[in-house]
Write a protein that holds these residues in place. Sequence first.
Motif, PDB file in Angstrom:
ATOM      1  N   ARG A   1      -3.787  -1.280  -6.221  1.00  0.00           N
ATOM      2  CA  ARG A   1      -5.366  -1.110  -5.888  1.00  0.00           C
ATOM      3  C   ARG A   1      -5.991  -2.636  -5.718  1.00  0.00           C
ATOM      4  NH1 ARG A   1      -8.737   3.656  -6.028  1.00  0.00           N
ATOM      5  NH2 ARG A   1      -7.079   5.331  -6.243  1.00  0.00           N
ATOM      6  N   THR A   2      -5.336  -3.735  -6.537  1.00  0.00           N
ATOM      7  CA  THR A   2      -5.475  -4.740  -6.542  1.00  0.00           C
ATOM      8  C   THR A   2      -4.500  -5.557  -5.548  1.00  0.00           C
ATOM      9  OG1 THR A   2      -4.548  -5.478  -8.529  1.00  0.00           O
ATOM     10  CG2 THR A   2      -6.833  -4.978  -8.582  1.00  0.00           C
ATOM     11  N   ASN A   3      -4.926  -6.626  -4.953  1.00  0.00           N
ATOM     12  CA  ASN A   3      -3.940  -7.425  -3.887  1.00  0.00           C
ATOM     13  C   ASN A   3      -3.150  -6.351  -3.232  1.00  0.00           C
ATOM     14  OD1 ASN A   3      -5.057  -9.979  -4.830  1.00  0.00           O
ATOM     15  ND2 ASN A   3      -3.908  -9.859  -6.554  1.00  0.00           N
ATOM     16  N   PRO A   4      -3.636  -5.278  -2.460  1.00  0.00           N
ATOM     17  CA  PRO A   4      -2.627  -4.592  -1.752  1.00  0.00           C
ATOM     18  C   PRO A   4      -1.935  -5.464  -0.692  1.00  0.00           C
ATOM     19  CG  PRO A   4      -4.837  -4.264  -0.998  1.00  0.00           C
ATOM     20  CD  PRO A   4      -4.891  -5.130  -2.062  1.00  0.00           C
ATOM     21  N   ASN A   5      -0.670  -4.952  -0.283  1.00  0.00           N
ATOM     22  CA  ASN A   5       0.285  -5.410   0.752  1.00  0.00           C
ATOM     23  C   ASN A   5      -0.389  -5.213   2.178  1.00  0.00           C
ATOM     24  OD1 ASN A   5       2.459  -5.853   2.627  1.00  0.00           O
ATOM     25  ND2 ASN A   5       3.783  -5.396   0.955  1.00  0.00           N
ATOM     26  N   MET A   6      -0.561  -6.375   2.372  1.00  0.00           N
ATOM     27  CA  MET A   6      -1.487  -6.120   3.992  1.00  0.00           C
ATOM     28  C   MET A   6      -0.549  -5.886   5.164  1.00  0.00           C
ATOM     29  SD  MET A   6      -4.521  -6.948   3.024  1.00  0.00           S
ATOM     30  CE  MET A   6      -5.013  -6.956   4.694  1.00  0.00           C
ATOM     31  N   ARG A   7       0.715  -6.222   5.207  1.00  0.00           N
ATOM     32  CA  ARG A   7       1.622  -5.645   6.227  1.00  0.00           C
ATOM     33  C   ARG A   7       1.656  -4.029   5.839  1.00  0.00           C
ATOM     34  NH1 ARG A   7       7.334  -8.510   6.252  1.00  0.00           N
ATOM     35  NH2 ARG A   7       6.055 -10.125   6.599  1.00  0.00           N
ATOM     36  N   THR A   8       1.520  -3.306   5.036  1.00  0.00           N
ATOM     37  CA  THR A   8       1.624  -2.062   4.628  1.00  0.00           C
ATOM     38  C   THR A   8       0.166  -1.448   5.167  1.00  0.00           C
ATOM     39  OG1 THR A   8       2.879  -2.047   2.639  1.00  0.00           O
ATOM     40  CG2 THR A   8       1.647  -0.061   3.142  1.00  0.00           C
ATOM     41  N   LEU A   9      -0.970  -1.917   4.917  1.00  0.00           N
ATOM     42  CA  LEU A   9      -2.347  -1.658   5.395  1.00  0.00           C
ATOM     43  C   LEU A   9      -2.138  -1.787   7.040  1.00  0.00           C
ATOM     44  CD1 LEU A   9      -4.561  -3.020   2.802  1.00  0.00           C
ATOM     45  CD2 LEU A   9      -3.684  -0.873   2.900  1.00  0.00           C
TER      46      LEU A   9
END
Length: 320
Positions: free
Chosen positions: A86-94
């Motif tokens: 929930r904090t610093n989520p993986n942007m590649r996954t998003l």
Amino acid sequence: MMHSLNATRLLTNSSSLVCQSESSSSSSSSRRGANATYLTRVKRGGAVRMRAKRGNKNKNGGAGGGGGGVGIGLSEDTAELFEVTRTNPNMRTLEECADLLRRGGVGIIPTDTKYSFVADLNNKDAIQNLYTIKGIDSNKPLSILCRGFQDIDTYTLGFPPATRPGMADPFKLARKCLPGPYTFILPASKSLPKICLLDTSSAGHTRLSKCQQRKTIGCRLPDCEVTLALLDLLDAPLMCSTVPFDGDVQPIVMRDEYSRCAFVLDAGTDAEQLASTVIDLSIGDVPKVLRVGAGDASVWSEDGDVHVEVDDPDLAWGFA
């Protein structure tokens, strides 16, 4: 006169939390049918990703959602399951999730309240599929997940002004509440695609293309880093409706129950999660509390006492 405010978005760091690898030889690819399904499971650094990979052809698919590629539509395969923190989520996954939404897929994502179904705001087929996957009639209202106050200003007529001496200004109250666990029902503007406002109950139809329009829309600006980071990758807000599970139901269970979604984004669960507090600001000069949820409803009452004014439970039904 309506208020407006430039959008302020959360910036997220692109720290890598999930490492993913997929490979296939050209010979093995040629042996799979167009609709073949196979699972891959990769575990690195404590994170697991399970994926049901689809072929390019889907007889139930709709048009793409403005992002190019083949439309996803309703799938008979297992939904993809992604994990983020929930904090610093993986942007590649998003970005993978954003791409599935652009292509017309329906997803399940976390918010600051309950998990929510989401679909491309501009894709009629995707919105129809959201209703189908959830198993509800198209007369149920949906809301939009906004990226900031600028989206609220664009897709609605804004917050109403204070009309009486001593009355708290709704816009100033909203600035104190948002981002946060509130849904505000506001008059829709002409910028909102018509498909977002169609109401089947007006004509007895079940297809969105044959219905009259509502004049209001529910707006959410969630205090969730994952949600806001995903929205920041898109060109518009997302249509949304809450996933009807109570308590700490795991996202993998949601994936199994709603397997026709394109993906489920797992950011963990909270047994105490409530739905949003719903405030109707579209009629009259007094805010109306339609549902008491995670947000403090007393700030919208002049005397501090909360009076829930809802004759029709559908007015607040389905808002995340």
